[in-house]
Design a protein around this motif. Structure first.
Motif: not given
Length: 141
Positions: A16-17, A34-36, A42-50
């Protein structure tokens, strides 16, 4: 070369990114910093911190982004979505059946990419080949 294995959700987040124009270099740099948060658009459903968790092993993370990955288990919809995100392959490019996708006409590069990430529960059968495209069936089993 042995590829690192990631789960399907991690693959979705990465692709997605990328599909939103973020280069591998930027993906690596921002994740390691750690700047995600900027990717949340791009998506409200994804936890980009992953991605930050995935990058705790920096060498493995750089390999996943730079050299590719294997997905531990790919579902039918997961495969459809990864093909769309990674290769812009849409539903009009194949016939969807209960156990997979038929008559998918793709480039050798796309085929190599699918073979790289797809899990072992899938079979890829080459049906036809010409100078620029290969037609395949991708089925579970």
């Amino acid at each position: 070369m042995t590829l690192n294995t990631i789960n399907l959700m991690d693959a979705f987040i990465i692709e997605t990114v990328r599909s939103n124009g973020v280069s591998n270099e930027e993906l690596i740099q921002k994740t390691l910093n750690k700047d995600v948060d900027t990717w949340k658009v791009f998506s409200k459903d994804f936890k980009f911190e992953r991605l930050i968790e995935l990058a705790e092993d920096e060498e493995a993370f750089k390999s996943i982004i730079g050299e590719g990955y294997k997905v531990s288990f790919v579902t039918r919809n997961g495969l459809k979505n990864l093909m769309r995100l990674k290769f812009q392959i849409t539903e009009s490019d194949y016939e969807q059946v209960e156990n997979g996708y038929l008559n998918l006409e793709i480039s050798d590069e796309q085929l190599a990419g699918i073979k790289q990430f797809i899990s072992g529960n899938w079979n890829i059968q080459e049906i036809e080949r010409n100078e620029s495209k290969v037609k395949v069936n991708i089925t579970v089993g």
